[in-house]
Design an enzyme around this catalytic site. Structure first.
Site, PDB file in Angstrom:
ATOM      1  N   SER A 136       0.891  -0.997   0.068  1.00  0.00           N
ATOM      2  CA  SER A 136      -0.057  -0.036   0.012  1.00  0.00           C
ATOM      3  C   SER A 136       1.034   1.136   0.202  1.00  0.00           C
ATOM      4  O   SER A 136       2.102   1.073  -0.886  1.00  0.00           O
ATOM      5  CB  SER A 136      -0.824   0.033   0.995  1.00  0.00           C
ATOM      6  OG  SER A 136      -1.571   1.091   1.266  1.00  0.00           O
ATOM      7  N   TYR A 150      -4.681   8.679  -5.879  1.00  0.00           N
ATOM      8  CA  TYR A 150      -3.521   7.439  -5.330  1.00  0.00           C
ATOM      9  C   TYR A 150      -3.968   7.017  -3.981  1.00  0.00           C
ATOM     10  O   TYR A 150      -3.881   5.739  -3.737  1.00  0.00           O
ATOM     11  CB  TYR A 150      -2.161   8.100  -5.452  1.00  0.00           C
ATOM     12  CG  TYR A 150      -0.774   7.275  -5.094  1.00  0.00           C
ATOM     13  CD1 TYR A 150      -0.745   6.179  -5.640  1.00  0.00           C
ATOM     14  CD2 TYR A 150      -0.380   7.528  -3.869  1.00  0.00           C
ATOM     15  CE1 TYR A 150       0.344   5.368  -5.170  1.00  0.00           C
ATOM     16  CE2 TYR A 150       0.734   6.690  -3.338  1.00  0.00           C
ATOM     17  CZ  TYR A 150       1.080   5.698  -4.298  1.00  0.00           C
ATOM     18  OH  TYR A 150       2.025   4.652  -3.964  1.00  0.00           O
ATOM     19  N   LYS A 154      -4.701   3.288  -2.800  1.00  0.00           N
ATOM     20  CA  LYS A 154      -4.095   2.648  -1.739  1.00  0.00           C
ATOM     21  C   LYS A 154      -4.709   2.473  -0.405  1.00  0.00           C
ATOM     22  O   LYS A 154      -4.610   1.336   0.250  1.00  0.00           O
ATOM     23  CB  LYS A 154      -2.648   3.387  -1.353  1.00  0.00           C
ATOM     24  CG  LYS A 154      -1.640   3.541  -2.497  1.00  0.00           C
ATOM     25  CD  LYS A 154      -1.115   2.065  -2.829  1.00  0.00           C
ATOM     26  CE  LYS A 154      -0.080   2.015  -4.019  1.00  0.00           C
ATOM     27  NZ  LYS A 154       0.303   0.649  -4.064  1.00  0.00           N
TER      28      LYS A 154
HETATM   29  N1  LIG Z   1       8.571   4.704  -4.464  1.00  0.00           N
HETATM   30  C1  LIG Z   1       7.687   5.232  -3.383  1.00  0.00           C
HETATM   31  O1  LIG Z   1       7.905   6.126  -2.815  1.00  0.00           O
HETATM   32  C2  LIG Z   1       6.606   4.592  -2.899  1.00  0.00           C
HETATM   33  C3  LIG Z   1       6.183   4.701  -1.578  1.00  0.00           C
HETATM   34  C4  LIG Z   1       4.908   4.195  -1.172  1.00  0.00           C
HETATM   35  C5  LIG Z   1       4.204   3.183  -1.970  1.00  0.00           C
HETATM   36  N2  LIG Z   1       5.176   2.700  -3.293  1.00  0.00           N
HETATM   37  C6  LIG Z   1       4.346   1.811  -3.790  1.00  0.00           C
HETATM   38  O2  LIG Z   1       5.218   0.645  -4.165  1.00  0.00           O
HETATM   39  C7  LIG Z   1       4.897   0.069  -5.247  1.00  0.00           C
HETATM   40  C8  LIG Z   1       6.411  -0.117  -6.354  1.00  0.00           C
HETATM   41  O3  LIG Z   1       6.493   1.392  -6.391  1.00  0.00           O
HETATM   42  P1  LIG Z   1       8.080   1.891  -7.205  1.00  0.00           P
HETATM   43  O4  LIG Z   1       8.200   3.067  -6.652  1.00  0.00           O
HETATM   44  O5  LIG Z   1       8.947   0.721  -6.668  1.00  0.00           O
HETATM   45  O6  LIG Z   1       7.626   2.043  -8.490  1.00  0.00           O
HETATM   46  P2  LIG Z   1       8.488   1.683 -10.113  1.00  0.00           P
HETATM   47  O7  LIG Z   1       9.908   1.760  -9.861  1.00  0.00           O
HETATM   48  O8  LIG Z   1       7.823   2.659 -11.016  1.00  0.00           O
HETATM   49  O9  LIG Z   1       7.906   0.072 -10.378  1.00  0.00           O
HETATM   50  C9  LIG Z   1       6.621  -0.090 -10.543  1.00  0.00           C
HETATM   51  C10 LIG Z   1       6.535  -1.543 -10.915  1.00  0.00           C
HETATM   52  O10 LIG Z   1       5.436  -1.910 -11.508  1.00  0.00           O
HETATM   53  C11 LIG Z   1       5.149  -2.187 -12.648  1.00  0.00           C
HETATM   54  N3  LIG Z   1       3.715  -1.877 -13.193  1.00  0.00           N
HETATM   55  C12 LIG Z   1       3.299  -0.791 -13.265  1.00  0.00           C
HETATM   56  N4  LIG Z   1       2.059  -0.865 -13.803  1.00  0.00           N
HETATM   57  C13 LIG Z   1       1.831  -2.221 -14.173  1.00  0.00           C
HETATM   58  C14 LIG Z   1       0.602  -2.879 -14.624  1.00  0.00           C
HETATM   59  N5  LIG Z   1      -0.385  -2.057 -15.296  1.00  0.00           N
HETATM   60  N6  LIG Z   1       0.959  -4.267 -14.917  1.00  0.00           N
HETATM   61  C15 LIG Z   1       1.969  -4.941 -14.303  1.00  0.00           C
HETATM   62  N7  LIG Z   1       3.013  -4.053 -13.987  1.00  0.00           N
HETATM   63  C16 LIG Z   1       2.723  -2.882 -13.647  1.00  0.00           C
HETATM   64  C17 LIG Z   1       6.205  -1.451 -13.583  1.00  0.00           C
HETATM   65  O11 LIG Z   1       6.581  -1.967 -14.767  1.00  0.00           O
HETATM   66  P3  LIG Z   1       5.880  -1.754 -16.055  1.00  0.00           P
HETATM   67  O12 LIG Z   1       5.726  -0.405 -16.115  1.00  0.00           O
HETATM   68  O13 LIG Z   1       6.694  -2.368 -17.056  1.00  0.00           O
HETATM   69  O14 LIG Z   1       4.535  -2.651 -16.064  1.00  0.00           O
HETATM   70  C18 LIG Z   1       7.298  -1.794 -12.499  1.00  0.00           C
HETATM   71  O15 LIG Z   1       7.854  -3.156 -12.429  1.00  0.00           O
HETATM   72  C19 LIG Z   1       3.796   0.751  -5.987  1.00  0.00           C
HETATM   73  O16 LIG Z   1       2.594   0.050  -5.590  1.00  0.00           O
HETATM   74  C20 LIG Z   1       3.849   1.921  -5.229  1.00  0.00           C
HETATM   75  O17 LIG Z   1       2.439   2.781  -5.434  1.00  0.00           O
HETATM   76  C21 LIG Z   1       6.101   3.358  -3.652  1.00  0.00           C
END
Ligand SMILES: NC(=O)c1ccc[n+]([C@@H]2O[C@H](COP(=O)([O-])OP(=O)(O)OC[C@H]3O[C@@H](n4cnc5c(N)ncnc54)[C@H](OP(=O)(O)O)[C@@H]3O)[C@@H](O)[C@H]2O)c1
Length: 262
Positions: A136, A150, A154
């Site tokens: 989340s 967003y 979440k």
């Molecule tokens: N980074 C932060 O600050 C943060 C904070 C809180 C929560 N989160 C959560 O943590 C999770 C990972 O985030 P991240 O920061 O690691 O993002 P990221 O680096 O952009 O990675 C996102 C991943 O999800 C995949 N993805 C996106 N849309 C998709 C779809 N429709 N079907 C299949 N795969 C999909 C992307 O690959 P493709 O685009 O090639 O599909 C990529 O592998 C997310 O749920 C995000 O909301 C992140």
């Protein structure tokens, strides 16, 4: 050695979860849309140990996702642990976020999570074992400025996790949900370019982690049996006390937004 399926495994937090499990010798299946990003990630992870495969699917497409997970299971065996990290974040003022943006974030972050769980759930109930870790966000236990879409998606993941936990335990399945703060990933870089100044000021107060720190702390808490996992000190305090201290937290968040440079 267990089979770990990670949606969103080709980047950021998902990739860090993959690296951690590979280093333990696990069999890891990555799922994401873009085949080139998956291949590049496979190369980055090649020296991590374990056994790795990658499958291209969009989590919004339940049938395609089910087929990808079935292919992963025929290669590496039943899913012992599912981690749902696929997600997108598009911050902005409510009046600037159109209906498509709301729909896209709900479809990927919430429905995509449900689709992934559905794809492994029947097998886990039949085996009477399995672990499900949902990702989340720290934007999901208090409503944050700039995250109407967003945050709602979440919050939905967190609500789903609550009910799923209650049901899944009778099948011997463990469910947890984590609430990461800002974490250094490609998504955060993109998100930072879109954050209204108020959102940037507020999210800075939550601290920042590397994806590796985040994955290590979340997996440790998950394996200790925690259901709601709040990584980092500030998020942990906010998570634990937010329901009691909601009026005071909202007051402080409002003042922080008002002091942002616009
Ligand atoms: N980074 C932060 O600050 C943060 C904070 C809180 C929560 N989160 C959560 O943590 C999770 C990972 O985030 P991240 O920061 O690691 O993002 P990221 O680096 O952009 O990675 C996102 C991943 O999800 C995949 N993805 C996106 N849309 C998709 C779809 N429709 N079907 C299949 N795969 C999909 C992307 O690959 P493709 O685009 O090639 O599909 C990529 O592998 C997310 O749920 C995000 O909301 C992140």
């Amino acid at each position: 050695m267990q089979h770990v399926v990670i949606t969103g495994g080709s980047s950021g937090i998902g990739e860090a979860f993959a690296r951690l499990h590979l280093a333990r010798g696990d069999r890891v299946s990555l799922i994401a849309r873009d085949a080139e990003r998956l291949a590049a990630c496979k190369e980055r992870l090649a020296a991590s140990g374990g056994t790795l495969s990658a499958h291209s699917a969009d989590v919004r497409d339940a049938a395609a996702l089910e087929a990808a997970i079935a292919a992963a299971e025929s290669e590496f065996g039943p899913t012992a642990r599912l981690i749902t990290s696929a997600g997108v974040a598009v911050p902005g003022y409510f009046e600037a976020l159109d209906a498509d943006s709301f729909r896209q974030q709900m479809d990927i972050n919430f429905h995509g999570t449900v689709h992934a769980v559905r794809a492994v759930y029947r097998g886990m109930t039949q085996r009477r074992s399995g672990e499900i870790l949902l990702v989340s966000s720290a934007a999901a236990f208090v409503g944050l400025f700039g995250y109407t879409a967003y945050g709602a998606s979440k919050f939905a993941v967190a609500g789903f996790a609550e009910s799923l936990r209650a049901e899944a335990r009778r099948h011997g399945i463990k469910v947890a949900v984590c609430f990461p703060p800002d974490t250094e990933t490609p998504q955060l870089e993109a998100e930072n370019r879109l954050k209204p100044p108020e959102t940037a000021k507020i999210t800075k107060t939550g601290g920042i982690m590397t994806a590796e720190q985040l994955a290590t702390s979340v997996v440790r808490e998950f394996e200790r049996g925690k259901f709601a996992i709040y990584p980092g000190l500030r998020v942990s305090l906010l998570g634990r006390f937010s329901s009691l201290a909601r009026p005071a937290i909202n007051h402080w968040l409002d003042r922080t937004a008002e002091r942002a440079d616009r």
